[in-house]
Design a protein around this motif. Structure first.
Motif, PDB file in Angstrom:
ATOM      1  N   ILE A  97      17.685  98.800   9.798  1.00 50.84           N
ATOM      2  CA  ILE A  97      16.749  97.496   9.700  1.00 50.84           C
ATOM      3  C   ILE A  97      17.763  97.488   8.598  1.00 50.84           C
ATOM      4  N   ALA A  98      17.332  98.493   7.463  1.00 51.95           N
ATOM      5  CA  ALA A  98      17.398  98.032   6.077  1.00 51.95           C
ATOM      6  C   ALA A  98      18.728  97.733   6.292  1.00 51.95           C
ATOM      7  N   ARG A  99      20.158  97.232   6.762  1.00 48.58           N
ATOM      8  CA  ARG A  99      21.307  96.301   6.880  1.00 48.58           C
ATOM      9  C   ARG A  99      21.308  95.523   7.321  1.00 48.58           C
ATOM     10  N   VAL A 100      20.667  95.769   8.546  1.00 49.04           N
ATOM     11  CA  VAL A 100      20.520  94.086   9.618  1.00 49.04           C
ATOM     12  C   VAL A 100      19.883  93.298   9.187  1.00 49.04           C
ATOM     13  N   ILE A 101      18.636  93.291   7.956  1.00 52.29           N
ATOM     14  CA  ILE A 101      17.961  92.293   7.666  1.00 52.29           C
ATOM     15  C   ILE A 101      18.443  92.066   6.011  1.00 52.29           C
ATOM     16  N   GLY A 102      18.894  93.107   5.146  1.00 53.18           N
ATOM     17  CA  GLY A 102      20.026  92.420   3.425  1.00 53.18           C
ATOM     18  C   GLY A 102      19.410  93.245   3.127  1.00 53.18           C
ATOM     19  N   LEU A 103      18.464  94.516   3.237  1.00 52.50           N
ATOM     20  CA  LEU A 103      17.411  95.275   1.934  1.00 52.50           C
ATOM     21  C   LEU A 103      18.135  96.496   1.901  1.00 52.50           C
ATOM     22  N   TYR A 104      18.980  96.946   2.443  1.00 54.24           N
ATOM     23  CA  TYR A 104      19.865  98.430   1.903  1.00 54.24           C
ATOM     24  C   TYR A 104      19.667  99.110   0.600  1.00 54.24           C
ATOM     25  N   ASP A 105      19.646  97.429  -0.737  1.00 56.83           N
ATOM     26  CA  ASP A 105      19.734  98.403  -1.936  1.00 56.83           C
ATOM     27  C   ASP A 105      18.542  98.090  -2.512  1.00 56.83           C
ATOM     28  N   VAL A 106      17.384  98.065  -1.626  1.00 57.76           N
ATOM     29  CA  VAL A 106      16.078  97.504  -1.648  1.00 57.76           C
ATOM     30  C   VAL A 106      15.298  97.944  -3.349  1.00 57.76           C
ATOM     31  N   GLU A 107      15.567  99.283  -3.801  1.00 53.47           N
ATOM     32  CA  GLU A 107      15.667  99.812  -4.893  1.00 53.47           C
ATOM     33  C   GLU A 107      16.083  98.863  -6.261  1.00 53.47           C
ATOM     34  N   LYS A 108      16.954  98.136  -5.699  1.00 49.50           N
ATOM     35  CA  LYS A 108      17.547  97.750  -7.200  1.00 49.50           C
ATOM     36  C   LYS A 108      17.024  95.900  -7.262  1.00 49.50           C
ATOM     37  N   LEU A 109      15.973  95.616  -5.973  1.00 43.86           N
ATOM     38  CA  LEU A 109      14.782  94.498  -6.926  1.00 43.86           C
ATOM     39  C   LEU A 109      13.821  95.189  -7.660  1.00 43.86           C
ATOM     40  N   SER A 110      13.141  93.624  -7.528  1.00 43.58           N
ATOM     41  CA  SER A 110      11.473  93.992  -8.180  1.00 43.58           C
ATOM     42  C   SER A 110      10.921  93.986  -6.573  1.00 43.58           C
ATOM     43  N   LEU A 111       8.961  94.061  -6.655  1.00 40.43           N
ATOM     44  CA  LEU A 111       8.202  93.420  -5.833  1.00 40.43           C
ATOM     45  C   LEU A 111       7.898  93.353  -5.062  1.00 40.43           C
ATOM     46  N   GLU A 112       7.999  91.790  -6.203  1.00 43.10           N
ATOM     47  CA  GLU A 112       8.170  90.350  -5.902  1.00 43.10           C
ATOM     48  C   GLU A 112       9.543  89.727  -5.373  1.00 43.10           C
ATOM     49  N   ASP A 113      10.350  90.211  -5.503  1.00 40.15           N
ATOM     50  CA  ASP A 113      11.738  90.154  -4.398  1.00 40.15           C
ATOM     51  C   ASP A 113      11.424  90.673  -3.188  1.00 40.15           C
ATOM     52  N   VAL A 114      11.672  91.512  -3.131  1.00 44.42           N
ATOM     53  CA  VAL A 114      11.187  91.694  -1.841  1.00 44.42           C
ATOM     54  C   VAL A 114      10.131  91.553  -0.663  1.00 44.42           C
ATOM     55  N   ILE A 115       9.350  91.446  -1.165  1.00 43.57           N
ATOM     56  CA  ILE A 115       8.114  90.344  -0.869  1.00 43.57           C
ATOM     57  C   ILE A 115       8.461  88.844  -0.084  1.00 43.57           C
ATOM     58  N   SER A 116       9.449  88.418  -0.745  1.00 41.40           N
ATOM     59  CA  SER A 116      10.050  87.239  -0.743  1.00 41.40           C
ATOM     60  C   SER A 116      11.130  87.245   0.514  1.00 41.40           C
ATOM     61  N   LYS A 117      11.659  88.308   0.217  1.00 39.88           N
ATOM     62  CA  LYS A 117      13.442  88.419   1.163  1.00 39.88           C
ATOM     63  C   LYS A 117      12.311  89.656   2.382  1.00 39.88           C
ATOM     64  N   LEU A 118      11.351  89.841   2.513  1.00 43.07           N
ATOM     65  CA  LEU A 118      11.034  90.333   3.976  1.00 43.07           C
ATOM     66  C   LEU A 118       9.880  88.941   4.234  1.00 43.07           C
ATOM     67  N   LEU A 119       9.411  87.758   3.887  1.00 46.18           N
ATOM     68  CA  LEU A 119       9.024  87.159   4.645  1.00 46.18           C
ATOM     69  C   LEU A 119       9.753  86.131   4.839  1.00 46.18           C
ATOM     70  N   SER A 120      11.373  85.787   4.558  1.00 49.13           N
ATOM     71  CA  SER A 120      12.430  85.356   4.906  1.00 49.13           C
ATOM     72  C   SER A 120      13.152  85.245   5.657  1.00 49.13           C
ATOM     73  N   ILE A 121      12.840  87.033   6.344  1.00 48.20           N
ATOM     74  CA  ILE A 121      13.769  87.184   7.354  1.00 48.20           C
ATOM     75  C   ILE A 121      14.094  86.038   8.335  1.00 48.20           C
ATOM     76  N   PRO A 122      15.283  86.194   8.779  1.00 46.94           N
ATOM     77  CA  PRO A 122      15.560  85.514   9.971  1.00 46.94           C
ATOM     78  C   PRO A 122      14.647  85.703  11.334  1.00 46.94           C
ATOM     79  N   GLU A 123      14.174  84.407  12.106  1.00 48.55           N
ATOM     80  CA  GLU A 123      13.786  85.469  13.844  1.00 48.55           C
ATOM     81  C   GLU A 123      14.778  86.087  14.613  1.00 48.55           C
ATOM     82  N   ASP A 124      16.117  85.215  14.537  1.00 50.72           N
ATOM     83  CA  ASP A 124      17.188  86.167  14.826  1.00 50.72           C
ATOM     84  C   ASP A 124      17.610  87.747  14.794  1.00 50.72           C
ATOM     85  N   LYS A 125      17.792  87.504  13.189  1.00 53.35           N
ATOM     86  CA  LYS A 125      17.545  89.228  12.756  1.00 53.35           C
ATOM     87  C   LYS A 125      16.516  89.936  13.122  1.00 53.35           C
ATOM     88  N   LEU A 126      15.439  89.616  13.699  1.00 52.27           N
ATOM     89  CA  LEU A 126      13.702  90.310  13.694  1.00 52.27           C
ATOM     90  C   LEU A 126      14.138  90.746  15.832  1.00 52.27           C
TER      91      LEU A 126
END
Length: 436
Positions: free
Chosen positions: A260-289
């Protein structure tokens, strides 16, 4: 009385006494939200139960208090006893609003089991729901009267008043821990929501400025789950822990989580700020979900960090309690005067389980008297293992479907002359009753 093929565990699964105690609890549920505080819930024109502003705040505060109970009462017991299902001492029984949240949680056994593994191992000290202990505190007038030692223990352990917060005042506050900087601060219940009505948490951190919301808590929990899965110190994301049969598979969960982490582009999530994680989670394309077999996002961002909306669960059980009330089952005299009906319902539940053994039949919607027995069984400590030892899987419970979606053939299979003949004033084939 009709006879059905009975699963082996039914001999000890549910008793008349268990159901009687459960009916008393349903009487309390209905009494407190419908009679003592009519401002908390209402029915719309489609006969669907909704919370008012006061109701939303009450449910949110109850979930908050439930988590406090886990952390301040169950956790010390767990650290001392481990996951041994020792049960609760009488003074550890919580206020009724917290008991209602636990009740609703356990009636979603898959979510309860999953969250016990992933987040709250302290829940493993419970020996099922404390049915008799709670029921013994409820009077025939459906008033919850705690013992003095119970009140003192709760208030000294949690710092919260024992009395359930049916009404919220402008001065009522709670403790918030920022999921980004871990700063702890106090917020007012009536102000810490995005709409001023208790719908969604919204409290600005006084140290780092992050707007602390249910989503930010959910994002932080997502990061924690993913990092622990990558390191092998945790199981995986919510929704991935259990197989279709309800069996824990840690290796599968970790593998699925990393996919799942690879598909949504968040495998290296620990390198991101929490704000960036929130932004990426909210912008995951529907086709990937859509490409994922688990809607993992639905498990994050709910009050308290749980993977199930506990407040909504309490509300739905309030609706069920109303049905019990209007059919006379919460009358304190009912269990003794109508013990044959309870025996009939237990037998009918055995028949429901027989049908449910054929998983190709899909989800079956039982009549309400059968549902009551099923609910009671789910509150027992061996519910999951009863099924897995007998069938190799366990029957989850979903209370989302309205009564008019239930299969009429299911109702017909379990129609009972004894139940239908029980008085003109209180028809008991509850699945056939319209309204509330």
């Amino acid at each position: 009385m009709a006879q059905y093929v009975t699963p082996r565990f039914m001999d000890s699964a549910v008793s008349r006494e268990d159901i009687a105690a459960h009916l008393r609890i349903y009487g309390l549920i209905r009494s407190n939200l419908f009679i003592l505080a009519k401002k908390h819930v209402y029915y719309d024109e489609n006969d669907i139960l909704w919370p008012t502003t006061e109701g939303r705040l009450f449910l949110r505060r109850s979930v908050y208090r439930f988590r406090l109970w886990i952390e301040r009462v169950l956790r010390p017991k767990f650290e001392k006893c481990g996951p041994t299902h020792v049960g609760l001492d009488d003074h550890e029984i919580p206020p009724y609003d917290v008991a209602l949240v636990l009740h609703a949680f356990m009636l979603h056994p898959r979510a309860f089991y999953s969250d016990t593994i992933r987040l709250f191992p302290e829940l493993a000290v419970l020996n099922g729901f404390p049915l008799t202990q709670v029921a013994d505190l409820i009077t025939d007038d459906m008033v919850y009267i705690p013992k003095a030692e119970q009140v003192n223990f709760w208030e000294s352990s949690t710092g919260e008043p024992f009395t359930a917060p049916l009404f919220t005042t402008p001065a009522d506050s709670f403790t918030v821990t920022c999921p980004s900087c871990q700063h702890t601060f106090s917020a007012l219940w009536m102000e810490a929501s995005d709409d001023g009505m208790g719908s969604n948490l919204a409290a600005p951190c006084k140290q780092c400025g992050l707007l602390v919301t249910d989503l930010s808590y959910g994002a932080a929990l997502f990061v924690s789950d993913l990092v622990r899965a990558k390191s092998g110190t945790g199981v995986g994301l919510a929704g991935t822990l259990l197989t279709e049969e309800g069996v824990l598979d840690e290796a599968r969960s970790r593998s699925f989580t990393l996919e799942i982490a690879r598909v949504i582009g968040l495998y290296d999530v620990e390198k991101l700020s929490l704000e960036d994680v929130i932004s990426k989670l909210l912008s995951i394309p529907e086709d990937k979900l859509d490409s994922l077999s688990v809607d993992f996002l639905s498990f994050y961002g709910l009050p308290g960090g749980f993977s199930f909306d506990l407040g909504a669960g309490v509300l739905r059980q309030t609706g069920f309690a109303s049905k019990m009330y209007h059919n006379g089952w919460t009358n304190p005299a009912f269990p003794k005067q109508c013990s044959a009906i309870l025996e009939e319902s237990i037998s009918r539940y055995a028949g429901f389980l027989t049908l449910s053994m054929d998983r190709k039949a899909g989800s079956l919607g039982p009549a309400h008297d059968i549902d009551l027995v099923w609910h009671t069984h789910q509150l027992k400590p061996n519910y999951r293992t009863d099924f897995q030892k007998t069938f190799g899987w366990f029957l989850d419970h979903v209370d989302f479907a309205p009564i008019d979606t239930l299969g009429t053939w299911t109702m017909a299979w379990f129609s009972s002359p004894l139940l239908m003949q029980f008085g003109q004033q209180r028809p008991i084939l509850m699945a056939a009753i319209a309204g509330r």
